[in-house]
Motif scaffolding. Sequence first.
Motif, short mmCIF file in Angstrom:
data_model
loop_
_atom_site.label_atom_id
_atom_site.label_comp_id
_atom_site.label_asym_id
_atom_site.label_seq_id
_atom_site.Cartn_x
_atom_site.Cartn_y
_atom_site.Cartn_z
N TRP A 162 0.98 -1.10 0.05
CA TRP A 162 0.22 -0.28 -0.22
C TRP A 162 0.73 1.00 0.00
O TRP A 162 1.77 1.16 0.66
N THR A 163 -0.25 2.53 -0.82
CA THR A 163 1.11 3.53 -0.75
C THR A 163 0.48 5.02 -0.41
O THR A 163 -1.09 4.89 -1.23
N VAL A 164 0.46 5.62 0.41
CA VAL A 164 -0.46 6.99 0.22
C VAL A 164 0.95 8.13 0.27
O VAL A 164 1.90 8.11 0.73
N ARG A 165 0.46 8.77 -0.84
CA ARG A 165 0.81 10.05 -1.41
C ARG A 165 0.27 11.70 -0.94
O ARG A 165 -1.20 11.31 -1.43
N GLY A 166 0.31 12.31 -1.30
CA GLY A 166 -0.08 13.14 -0.61
C GLY A 166 0.52 14.54 -1.19
O GLY A 166 2.10 14.43 -0.65
N GLY A 167 0.32 15.77 -1.57
CA GLY A 167 1.09 17.31 -1.00
C GLY A 167 0.33 18.34 -1.87
O GLY A 167 -0.70 18.36 -2.65
N VAL A 168 0.96 20.02 -1.33
CA VAL A 168 1.08 20.96 -2.25
C VAL A 168 1.99 21.58 -2.38
O VAL A 168 2.87 21.16 -2.59
N SER A 169 1.57 21.96 -4.38
CA SER A 169 2.58 22.33 -4.77
C SER A 169 2.07 23.74 -5.94
O SER A 169 0.59 23.74 -6.14
N LYS A 170 2.90 24.74 -5.55
CA LYS A 170 2.51 25.80 -6.61
C LYS A 170 3.18 26.16 -8.32
O LYS A 170 4.11 25.43 -8.26
N GLY A 171 2.13 26.44 -9.35
CA GLY A 171 3.23 26.36 -10.34
C GLY A 171 2.95 27.94 -10.55
O GLY A 171 1.92 29.05 -10.65
N PHE A 172 2.61 28.19 -12.29
CA PHE A 172 3.55 29.38 -12.20
C PHE A 172 3.89 28.98 -14.25
O PHE A 172 4.60 28.70 -14.49
N ARG A 173 3.15 30.61 -14.90
CA ARG A 173 3.56 30.64 -16.74
C ARG A 173 3.61 31.71 -16.63
O ARG A 173 2.76 32.27 -16.85
N ALA A 174 5.01 31.72 -17.14
CA ALA A 174 5.07 33.55 -17.64
C ALA A 174 4.62 33.71 -18.80
O ALA A 174 4.62 32.97 -19.99
N PRO A 175 3.62 35.10 -19.34
CA PRO A 175 3.44 35.34 -20.48
C PRO A 175 4.15 35.28 -21.75
O PRO A 175 5.47 35.79 -21.52
N SER A 176 4.14 34.62 -22.60
CA SER A 176 5.00 33.93 -23.83
C SER A 176 5.16 35.45 -24.78
O SER A 176 5.37 36.73 -23.80
N LEU A 177 6.36 35.82 -24.59
CA LEU A 177 6.95 36.80 -26.11
C LEU A 177 5.71 37.82 -26.66
O LEU A 177 6.01 38.58 -26.60
N LYS A 178 5.30 37.45 -27.52
CA LYS A 178 4.50 37.83 -27.90
C LYS A 178 2.82 38.29 -27.61
O LYS A 178 2.41 38.87 -27.55
N GLU A 179 2.57 37.36 -25.55
CA GLU A 179 1.55 37.47 -24.97
C GLU A 179 2.26 39.04 -24.55
O GLU A 179 0.77 39.21 -23.95
N GLY A 180 3.02 38.89 -23.85
CA GLY A 180 3.77 40.18 -23.30
C GLY A 180 3.75 41.52 -24.69
O GLY A 180 4.42 42.29 -23.53
N SER A 181 3.52 41.59 -25.49
CA SER A 181 4.07 42.70 -26.43
C SER A 181 2.72 43.70 -26.87
O SER A 181 1.85 42.94 -27.31
N ALA A 182 2.55 44.87 -26.61
CA ALA A 182 2.08 45.62 -27.79
C ALA A 182 1.84 45.39 -28.89
O ALA A 182 0.69 45.71 -29.36
N GLY A 183 2.66 45.67 -29.41
CA GLY A 183 2.81 45.52 -30.75
C GLY A 183 2.42 44.04 -31.35
O GLY A 183 2.58 43.93 -32.97
N ALA A 184 2.18 43.31 -30.55
CA ALA A 184 1.90 42.12 -31.27
C ALA A 184 -0.07 41.66 -31.03
O ALA A 184 -0.50 41.60 -30.48
N ALA A 185 -0.44 41.93 -32.68
CA ALA A 185 -1.68 42.04 -33.21
C ALA A 185 -1.76 41.11 -33.90
O ALA A 185 -0.88 40.94 -35.16
#
Length: 684
Positions: free
Chosen positions: A444-467
């Motif tokens: 038998w195995t019991v497993r569990g936890g808490v983790s944080k995740g993140f994603r930075a905007p891509s170069l295109k998503e973070g540009s005002a000139g990307a249309a």
Amino acid sequence: MKVSSCLFNSLLLSAGVGLLAPLAQAGEASEEVKPAPLELDTAFVTATGGATDLKDAPASVSVITREEIERQPVYDLNTLLRRVPGVTGGFGPVGEQSKIKLRGLDDKYTLILVDGKRVGSSADLSYRRDLARQDLNWISPNMIERIEIVRGPMSSLYGSDAMGGVINIITRKVSRTWTGSASTHITVPKDSDRGQTTQYSANASGPLTESLGLRLGANVTRRAADEVEARRDAQGDFMYDDGAGGSKNQSVNALLDWQINEEQSLSFEAVHGVERSWASKKTFGDWGDTIGVSFGPSRLTRDSYILSHTGDWSFGTTKLDAYLNKYRNDLDMGKANSEEKIVEGSLNLPFELLVDQRLTLGGQWKREELTNTNTLGTVPVDYQGTPVSGSTLKGDYSAAFIEDELFLLDNLSLTLGNRFDHSDKYGNHNSPRAYVVYHPHPDWTVRGGVSKGFRAPSLKEGSAGAATESGGRGCGSLRPLGYLTGSCWMAGNPNLMPETSTNKEIGLSFDHDGWEAGLTYFHTDFTDKIEYGPLGQYQGRWWTMLENVDKARTRGWEGTARVPLGDSVTWRTNATYMLESRNLSTGEDLISSPKLSAFSALDWQINDRLSTELSAQHVGKQRGLGNDFVQSYTTYDLTANLALTKWLTLNGGVQNLMDKDLRDGSTNFYVPGRAFFAGATTYF
């Protein structure tokens, strides 16, 4: 496209040989006919800084083995990945439904690795990211040893893009003696208006000297375009998206491995691939013929160069990688290319301080560059009226991470980790995690936890000139502001913040003498989700802009079971039930996230030569494009694998055995109909 009766009969004959030939030999004494396996590294490596046994992995993990890969024609890895709990998508060759998603999150939240290294992304080289193909098929299937899938955020080790999880494709090592294989497969749909698929692949590896080894691989896969007579929907209008375009994927790979001494090895790898796409052909009643939409680039090229060093020292192990990923999309007008330079390394230190521990320290430096003359700087002003110029974006990122595995007792371990990411544009970000694995009994195995995740905007998503100019489908949010029809401009935003998530999970599993069962509950809260919000009219154009406006939540259950039904038959199954998969800001379900998905298979090892599998794939009701819903459906596959001699293996079977077809006028969701396949692999 018409399939000749000769080809069709040959295909059925090949499949029949795979299914029936060994039955005539059932009474004969069997002999070992399969080639000797290569030396394999069976430790699971993706969920921790160091290799660990699958039962002790501090995460929700699944492994697709080499045996599963060889059972069926693997033209794209989606056909394998969709069998894993927590995984949805992977149906059909086109559109959003073809992309693999983990636990209800879009494909952009899944990090794809090959041997622990990022493959990069070609998504922003297309006109629109959602029309791009997923970067899963740049490697020959017969070079893959196994595929490791981690479900849930792994940003504590891998940083951005691993919010949904990680898919790590592990390739075969260089063999100590010269060995290789060559394969050919063909799949012919029952419906003559669907395109057939052919695949040819080969690989070889072995020593050049006592310390120098070489591995070579190549693959060509071609799918013909559909040639369909367009059907009508419930309102009597033609369904323009009914039909998939054609594609051709080519790749070559070379790996040179130098065993410097007993402690150190150095390798250099080069990868080159070309992916082509073309449109389907449709007939619209009396209107005549027209060319349909092509999903994917007309010609996308990938080049990757990797230098790796590993060391096994008295104090621990080290790994250092330096690599370059380059993509180029040959556009009809303009150009689009991206470049990713990465240097990363880790130090793994086992030691004892009160308890046995294994400490992993590591870091990464990455530089990205994107050029796209179709979507960057393509309008004279941005949504604020500021002049726009230039079609190239750049970004630098750095990170450091630490992970400590504490073996508190013989049956209890605690994994603590954190990754610190920094970029000039988005500042600093920490991604911690804590995970416990406990074995109250050896079975038998019991497993569990808490983790944080993140994603930075891509170069295109973070540009005002990307249309990006949308033809209409990306403009629906503008209707309350007076938009009626036509195109709109979809702009990036330099003020975006990284998307973040918090994942909590707990699971229980049992494993004894071939019997396996497991159940996991997961809950992910997703904040600062990036979506297009309405702006209105500026400079005579309709505008939408990316904003951190949405929150989302996914939670559900994942279950697995494996039951031996005698000495030669095994039943295995898994299911994912989504209790919630919702955009909390809009109240809508997340696109392409079914309520229930399940996979079940009966494996029968008839004798030493022949194995068969009857499998079922169920996809529950889910949202399609716009407000459409795709009703639940189930498909069945039958496959067989015959080891004819020590050097030749045949396989064949039927996909979508019951010929389930969703082209009934209620949806344009693409599910290929019944298809017959046959293949052969020779070993040397």
